[in-house]
Design a protein around this motif. Sequence first.
Motif, mmCIF file in Angstrom:
data_model
loop_
_atom_site.group_PDB
_atom_site.id
_atom_site.type_symbol
_atom_site.label_atom_id
_atom_site.label_comp_id
_atom_site.label_asym_id
_atom_site.label_seq_id
_atom_site.Cartn_x
_atom_site.Cartn_y
_atom_site.Cartn_z
ATOM 1 N N TYR A 38 0.825 -1.203 0.000
ATOM 2 C CA TYR A 38 0.000 0.000 0.000
ATOM 3 C C TYR A 38 0.866 1.262 0.000
ATOM 4 N N ARG A 39 0.263 2.342 -0.469
ATOM 5 C CA ARG A 39 0.904 3.660 -0.418
ATOM 6 C C ARG A 39 0.369 4.404 0.798
ATOM 7 N N ASP A 40 1.263 4.938 1.604
ATOM 8 C CA ASP A 40 0.882 5.654 2.823
ATOM 9 C C ASP A 40 0.610 7.125 2.492
ATOM 10 N N GLY A 41 -0.658 7.477 2.390
ATOM 11 C CA GLY A 41 -1.014 8.843 2.039
ATOM 12 C C GLY A 41 -0.934 9.082 0.539
ATOM 13 N N LYS A 42 -1.239 10.302 0.117
ATOM 14 C CA LYS A 42 -1.312 10.606 -1.312
ATOM 15 C C LYS A 42 0.045 10.541 -1.989
ATOM 16 N N LEU A 43 1.099 11.002 -1.319
ATOM 17 C CA LEU A 43 2.443 11.032 -1.906
ATOM 18 C C LEU A 43 3.462 10.352 -1.000
ATOM 19 N N GLY A 44 2.989 9.494 -0.103
ATOM 20 C CA GLY A 44 3.881 8.897 0.878
ATOM 21 C C GLY A 44 4.650 7.689 0.370
ATOM 22 N N ALA A 45 5.380 7.076 1.290
ATOM 23 C CA ALA A 45 6.173 5.888 0.976
ATOM 24 C C ALA A 45 5.264 4.674 0.814
ATOM 25 N N ASN A 46 5.827 3.592 0.280
ATOM 26 C CA ASN A 46 5.075 2.370 0.004
ATOM 27 C C ASN A 46 5.563 1.246 0.909
ATOM 28 N N TYR A 47 4.617 0.470 1.435
ATOM 29 C CA TYR A 47 4.940 -0.564 2.416
ATOM 30 C C TYR A 47 4.351 -1.910 1.999
ATOM 31 N N ILE A 48 4.987 -2.963 2.503
ATOM 32 C CA ILE A 48 4.537 -4.331 2.250
ATOM 33 C C ILE A 48 4.273 -5.000 3.592
ATOM 34 N N LYS A 49 3.214 -5.837 3.653
ATOM 35 C CA LYS A 49 2.893 -6.518 4.904
ATOM 36 C C LYS A 49 2.128 -7.802 4.628
ATOM 37 N N ARG A 50 2.146 -8.700 5.605
ATOM 38 C CA ARG A 50 1.367 -9.942 5.583
ATOM 39 C C ARG A 50 0.680 -10.074 6.944
ATOM 40 N N PHE A 51 -0.579 -10.499 6.935
ATOM 41 C CA PHE A 51 -1.310 -10.538 8.201
ATOM 42 C C PHE A 51 -2.474 -11.526 8.123
ATOM 43 N N ASN A 52 -2.967 -11.909 9.302
ATOM 44 C CA ASN A 52 -4.196 -12.689 9.457
ATOM 45 C C ASN A 52 -5.296 -11.776 9.977
ATOM 46 N N VAL A 53 -6.526 -12.236 9.860
ATOM 47 C CA VAL A 53 -7.656 -11.563 10.517
ATOM 48 C C VAL A 53 -8.372 -12.642 11.319
ATOM 49 N N THR A 54 -8.050 -12.722 12.595
ATOM 50 C CA THR A 54 -8.563 -13.814 13.425
ATOM 51 C C THR A 54 -9.736 -13.406 14.309
ATOM 52 N N GLY A 55 -9.857 -12.116 14.606
ATOM 53 C CA GLY A 55 -10.944 -11.669 15.465
ATOM 54 C C GLY A 55 -11.246 -10.198 15.241
ATOM 55 N N VAL A 56 -12.516 -9.861 15.055
ATOM 56 C CA VAL A 56 -12.922 -8.475 14.806
ATOM 57 C C VAL A 56 -14.299 -8.236 15.441
ATOM 58 N N THR A 57 -14.701 -6.983 15.456
ATOM 59 C CA THR A 57 -16.068 -6.614 15.823
ATOM 60 C C THR A 57 -16.866 -6.447 14.546
ATOM 61 N N ARG A 58 -17.986 -7.112 14.442
ATOM 62 C CA ARG A 58 -18.770 -7.075 13.217
ATOM 63 C C ARG A 58 -19.230 -5.649 12.902
ATOM 64 N N ASN A 67 -2.948 7.386 7.228
ATOM 65 C CA ASN A 67 -2.940 8.718 6.620
ATOM 66 C C ASN A 67 -3.971 8.826 5.508
ATOM 67 N N LYS A 68 -4.495 10.029 5.313
ATOM 68 C CA LYS A 68 -5.532 10.273 4.325
ATOM 69 C C LYS A 68 -5.028 9.988 2.916
ATOM 70 N N ASP A 69 -5.929 9.479 2.065
ATOM 71 C CA ASP A 69 -5.637 9.159 0.660
ATOM 72 C C ASP A 69 -4.649 8.002 0.500
ATOM 73 N N SER A 70 -4.525 7.162 1.515
ATOM 74 C CA SER A 70 -3.735 5.933 1.342
ATOM 75 C C SER A 70 -4.458 5.016 0.357
ATOM 76 N N GLU A 71 -3.706 4.111 -0.275
ATOM 77 C CA GLU A 71 -4.310 3.261 -1.294
ATOM 78 C C GLU A 71 -3.610 1.903 -1.353
ATOM 79 N N ILE A 72 -4.402 0.855 -1.492
ATOM 80 C CA ILE A 72 -3.844 -0.481 -1.698
ATOM 81 C C ILE A 72 -3.408 -0.609 -3.154
ATOM 82 N N LEU A 73 -2.136 -0.934 -3.362
ATOM 83 C CA LEU A 73 -1.588 -1.083 -4.705
ATOM 84 C C LEU A 73 -1.534 -2.541 -5.150
#
Length: 392
Positions: free
Chosen positions: A79-99, A109-115
């Motif tokens: 993903y890109r962090d913000g409109k003109l920010g740096a780009n990051y890579i990650k791996r994760f699980n989703v094991t528990g959330v609130t519906r 940050n605002k205007d972040s985007e999954i690439l």
Amino acid sequence: MAAANVKLYADFGEGFIGTNLKKDNFLFECSDLDNLIVFRADGSMMVTKVEGKTFVGKNIIHVAVWNKNDKRTVYNLIYRDGKLGANYIKRFNVTGVTRDKEYDLTAGNKDSEILYFSANPNGEAESVTVHLRPQLRLKKLKIDLDFSDILIKGRTSKGNLVTKNAIKKIELKESGVSTLAPRRIWFDPAIGKLNTQERGDFLGQFHPTDKILTLSSDGKAQLTGFDLTLHFPEDLLTIEKWDPKKPISCIYYEKDKDCYYIKRFLLENTPNPQIFFESENPGSFIECVLLDYRPKVEIVFKKTNGLQKDPQTLLVEDLIAVKGIKAQGNIFSKEALKEVKILEPLEFEPEEETQENLESETPENNLNPSPVSKEDEIDINIEEDGQATLNF
């Protein structure tokens, strides 16, 4: 585990999912008791219940059935962090959330985007090529990334820095293999589904490339993956982990010729159904299928003219060799049968690897020293004063 009894649709333009959106995009079949996980391009995620129509936000990139405490499904993300920010890579699980609560998968940050995004039910880790936008003094315009080098962390982690430069596009370089241990799978015949909760029959430990074999009473054999959302029909003759080297044996009755046949065959590695028995006469039927390397059976005959013939024990490999799946096979019995009993199979001993095979499989970079030829022999002479002289 509830059966898949509804069809789920999505309106990607307006950001709705549900079972009543039949004019929109069909996604998959699921249960009306399931929970759904939804990812959006802005880096947000939520879990919601299956309903007729639910607004989950625009720019949907992924929808799937979500199971609580699922540690095997791994999400790979750049993903890109913000409109003109740096780009990051990650791996994760989703094991528990609130519906119905939104969660941010980026740094916030605002205007972040999954690439780049992939959902991997068995922890697969692919490799990708990141193409950068050309700019002054930037010499390297491509970066190769392997997700297997990234640790699986919590969904709130920021991730690892990929680049501070603008990314033009990301291409899949190579599909990934699982980075997790083999998965133990059971089959519950009561509902016709797979599970990992030890309900029903244990099928084995599965790696990502392993397949499940099913044989049905209508004469179809099929190979599938081990996705827990699969639903298997009720007319199964058998279901097991597929061994591509193990022959399948089938004994069937052909009404037109009034006799029993036996055939042995191997399956091709294809997801398409493979027909091993078909007959135009409705009086024909499959007597039994055998899935052992060296099966043995006992045939019990019907009485003829008041006389009872003694049962007969047969070893299948003595009756027929392995042939093509479309072959008719050999005659098994011309007499009327009361029953075919499946006996304990003979022990199967795999062929031992020959020394020639072992040598051919030795890697070129083997660290074991190779034999020294006559020309390479070295003589070592020890003098009286303890000096050693080497003679080549």
